[in-house]
Design a protein around this motif. Structure first.
Motif, PDB file in Angstrom:
ATOM      1  N   LEU A   5      38.299  44.524 -12.282  1.00  0.00           N
ATOM      2  CA  LEU A   5      39.635  45.106 -12.445  1.00  0.00           C
ATOM      3  C   LEU A   5      39.875  45.446 -13.913  1.00  0.00           C
ATOM      4  O   LEU A   5      39.329  44.816 -14.806  1.00  0.00           O
ATOM      5  CB  LEU A   5      40.723  44.103 -12.043  1.00  0.00           C
ATOM      6  N   TRP A   6      40.731  46.441 -14.130  1.00  0.00           N
ATOM      7  CA  TRP A   6      41.283  46.620 -15.462  1.00  0.00           C
ATOM      8  C   TRP A   6      42.321  45.522 -15.713  1.00  0.00           C
ATOM      9  O   TRP A   6      42.952  45.023 -14.775  1.00  0.00           O
ATOM     10  CB  TRP A   6      41.954  47.980 -15.572  1.00  0.00           C
ATOM     11  N   PRO A   7      42.557  45.145 -16.971  1.00  0.00           N
ATOM     12  CA  PRO A   7      43.617  44.171 -17.271  1.00  0.00           C
ATOM     13  C   PRO A   7      44.981  44.714 -16.861  1.00  0.00           C
ATOM     14  O   PRO A   7      45.212  45.930 -16.867  1.00  0.00           O
ATOM     15  CB  PRO A   7      43.526  44.000 -18.797  1.00  0.00           C
ATOM     16  N   TYR A   8      45.886  43.809 -16.531  1.00  0.00           N
ATOM     17  CA  TYR A   8      47.225  44.228 -16.118  1.00  0.00           C
ATOM     18  C   TYR A   8      47.916  44.989 -17.249  1.00  0.00           C
ATOM     19  O   TYR A   8      47.916  44.555 -18.402  1.00  0.00           O
ATOM     20  CB  TYR A   8      48.078  43.023 -15.709  1.00  0.00           C
ATOM     21  N   ASP A   9      48.518  46.124 -16.897  1.00  0.00           N
ATOM     22  CA  ASP A   9      49.215  46.960 -17.873  1.00  0.00           C
ATOM     23  C   ASP A   9      50.602  47.289 -17.326  1.00  0.00           C
ATOM     24  O   ASP A   9      50.726  48.047 -16.360  1.00  0.00           O
ATOM     25  CB  ASP A   9      48.430  48.244 -18.131  1.00  0.00           C
ATOM     26  N   PRO A  10      51.664  46.734 -17.922  1.00  0.00           N
ATOM     27  CA  PRO A  10      53.015  46.968 -17.393  1.00  0.00           C
ATOM     28  C   PRO A  10      53.445  48.429 -17.445  1.00  0.00           C
ATOM     29  O   PRO A  10      54.418  48.807 -16.770  1.00  0.00           O
ATOM     30  CB  PRO A  10      53.903  46.090 -18.282  1.00  0.00           C
ATOM     31  N   THR A  31      45.909  63.541  -5.423  1.00  0.00           N
ATOM     32  CA  THR A  31      44.893  63.643  -6.466  1.00  0.00           C
ATOM     33  C   THR A  31      45.559  64.069  -7.765  1.00  0.00           C
ATOM     34  O   THR A  31      46.277  65.073  -7.791  1.00  0.00           O
ATOM     35  CB  THR A  31      43.804  64.654  -6.067  1.00  0.00           C
ATOM     36  N   VAL A  32      45.350  63.286  -8.819  1.00  0.00           N
ATOM     37  CA  VAL A  32      46.003  63.563 -10.105  1.00  0.00           C
ATOM     38  C   VAL A  32      44.941  63.630 -11.198  1.00  0.00           C
ATOM     39  O   VAL A  32      43.925  62.936 -11.133  1.00  0.00           O
ATOM     40  CB  VAL A  32      47.046  62.476 -10.444  1.00  0.00           C
ATOM     41  N   PRO A  33      45.150  64.456 -12.235  1.00  0.00           N
ATOM     42  CA  PRO A  33      44.157  64.560 -13.308  1.00  0.00           C
ATOM     43  C   PRO A  33      44.163  63.386 -14.275  1.00  0.00           C
ATOM     44  O   PRO A  33      43.149  63.092 -14.912  1.00  0.00           O
ATOM     45  CB  PRO A  33      44.532  65.861 -14.023  1.00  0.00           C
ATOM     46  N   ALA A  34      45.286  62.685 -14.403  1.00  0.00           N
ATOM     47  CA  ALA A  34      45.389  61.596 -15.371  1.00  0.00           C
ATOM     48  C   ALA A  34      44.433  60.458 -15.026  1.00  0.00           C
ATOM     49  O   ALA A  34      44.157  60.174 -13.856  1.00  0.00           O
ATOM     50  CB  ALA A  34      46.824  61.073 -15.412  1.00  0.00           C
ATOM     51  N   ARG A  35      43.948  59.803 -16.053  1.00  0.00           N
ATOM     52  CA  ARG A  35      43.127  58.606 -15.868  1.00  0.00           C
ATOM     53  C   ARG A  35      44.053  57.407 -15.677  1.00  0.00           C
ATOM     54  O   ARG A  35      44.853  57.107 -16.560  1.00  0.00           O
ATOM     55  CB  ARG A  35      42.235  58.388 -17.088  1.00  0.00           C
ATOM     56  N   VAL A  36      43.933  56.745 -14.550  1.00  0.00           N
ATOM     57  CA  VAL A  36      44.744  55.552 -14.277  1.00  0.00           C
ATOM     58  C   VAL A  36      43.831  54.338 -14.472  1.00  0.00           C
ATOM     59  O   VAL A  36      43.094  53.936 -13.566  1.00  0.00           O
ATOM     60  CB  VAL A  36      45.345  55.589 -12.866  1.00  0.00           C
ATOM     61  N   GLU A  37      43.877  53.792 -15.668  1.00  0.00           N
ATOM     62  CA  GLU A  37      43.030  52.650 -16.002  1.00  0.00           C
ATOM     63  C   GLU A  37      43.768  51.372 -15.633  1.00  0.00           C
ATOM     64  O   GLU A  37      44.178  50.584 -16.481  1.00  0.00           O
ATOM     65  CB  GLU A  37      42.643  52.707 -17.469  1.00  0.00           C
ATOM     66  N   ALA A  38      43.946  51.195 -14.337  1.00  0.00           N
ATOM     67  CA  ALA A  38      44.653  50.051 -13.773  1.00  0.00           C
ATOM     68  C   ALA A  38      44.112  49.823 -12.370  1.00  0.00           C
ATOM     69  O   ALA A  38      43.659  50.760 -11.714  1.00  0.00           O
ATOM     70  CB  ALA A  38      46.152  50.303 -13.733  1.00  0.00           C
ATOM     71  N   GLY A  39      44.167  48.578 -11.917  1.00  0.00           N
ATOM     72  CA  GLY A  39      43.672  48.276 -10.581  1.00  0.00           C
ATOM     73  C   GLY A  39      42.174  48.034 -10.577  1.00  0.00           C
ATOM     74  O   GLY A  39      41.548  47.799 -11.617  1.00  0.00           O
ATOM     75  N   GLU A  40      41.602  48.089  -9.369  1.00  0.00           N
ATOM     76  CA  GLU A  40      40.174  47.810  -9.225  1.00  0.00           C
ATOM     77  C   GLU A  40      39.330  48.946  -9.784  1.00  0.00           C
ATOM     78  O   GLU A  40      39.700  50.117  -9.708  1.00  0.00           O
ATOM     79  CB  GLU A  40      39.845  47.561  -7.751  1.00  0.00           C
TER      80      GLU A  40
END
Length: 213
Positions: A70-75, A201-210
């Motif tokens: 997982l990525w670390p939790y990010d509020p 589908t989104v272009p942004a990088r979502v560095e959160a979750g698994e």
């Protein structure tokens, strides 16, 4: 072609898996601190994937010992959002979910994800399993750092439900992308999973979750 009937043992194991997932998410919703809730969720999923007979992991998969990455939790990825009217409420979307399977979706509405995502995605209603909210997401990490077909945030038919914003039931959903998880087909192609459609589908990088590793 029809799917083969489930044996009693498999059916009971699947029922127990869903029961445990629902119980885990109930505990997550009951926890006031989002970061603590996320740690509870992480530990619960690791236990299920390591020990349960319906785990998507093969018996020799090292993730049974190491836990799911997982990525670390990010509020910054936690939102409480209104569900807005969909552009085409009568639309029906059919997604293939294997050689003989079709998952039918209808739009419930859309949510506008603020920065750092900055995109609008559809919240779907699953026709299967007597109905349920379904919110998948395929983002800019897909195919390298996360599964190429996308990840799931909500699948309330199977118990994956972060709930409504406190005091805003029927108005706002909790959309916390730190709880994005991989579908079972990420771990073993014997599992059949509907993948995120173009609406989600989104272009942004979502560095959160698994993540993949």
């Amino acid at each position: 072609m029809t799917e083969p009937a489930l044996g009693a043992r498999t059916a009971l194991e699947l029922a127990d898996w869903r029961r445990r997932v629902a119980s885990l998410y109930a505990a997550v919703r009951a926890e006031a601190d989002p970061r603590t809730a996320h740690e509870l969720w992480r530990r619960g999923r690791d236990t299920l994937f390591a020990e349960h007979p319906q785990s998507a992991l093969r018996a020799d998969d090292p993730l049974r010992s190491t836990g799911l990455p997982l990525w670390p939790y990010d509020p910054a990825y936690r939102f409480e959002l209104p569900v807005l009217a969909p552009p085409d409420p009568d639309r029906v979307l059919e997604l293939p979910s294997g050689e003989t399977g079709i998952t039918t979706l209808r739009p419930v509405g859309v949510v506008e994800l603020p920065d750092p995502v900055g995109a609008t995605v559809t919240v779907w209603w699953l026709e299967q399993y007597a109905g349920g909210l379904f919110l998948p997401l395929r983002d800019g990490t897909a195919g390298v750092e996360s599964y190429g077909g996308g990840r799931y945030l909500l699948d309330t038919a199977k118990g994956a439900d972060l709930g409504a914003a406190p005091g805003r039931e029927g108005d706002r959903l909790v959309v916390d992308l730190n709880f994005l998880y991989h579908p079972s087909c990420r771990y073993d192609d014997a599992w059949l999973c509907p993948l995120a459609p173009p609406d989600n589908t989104v272009p942004a990088r979502v560095e959160a979750g698994e993540r993949m590793r």
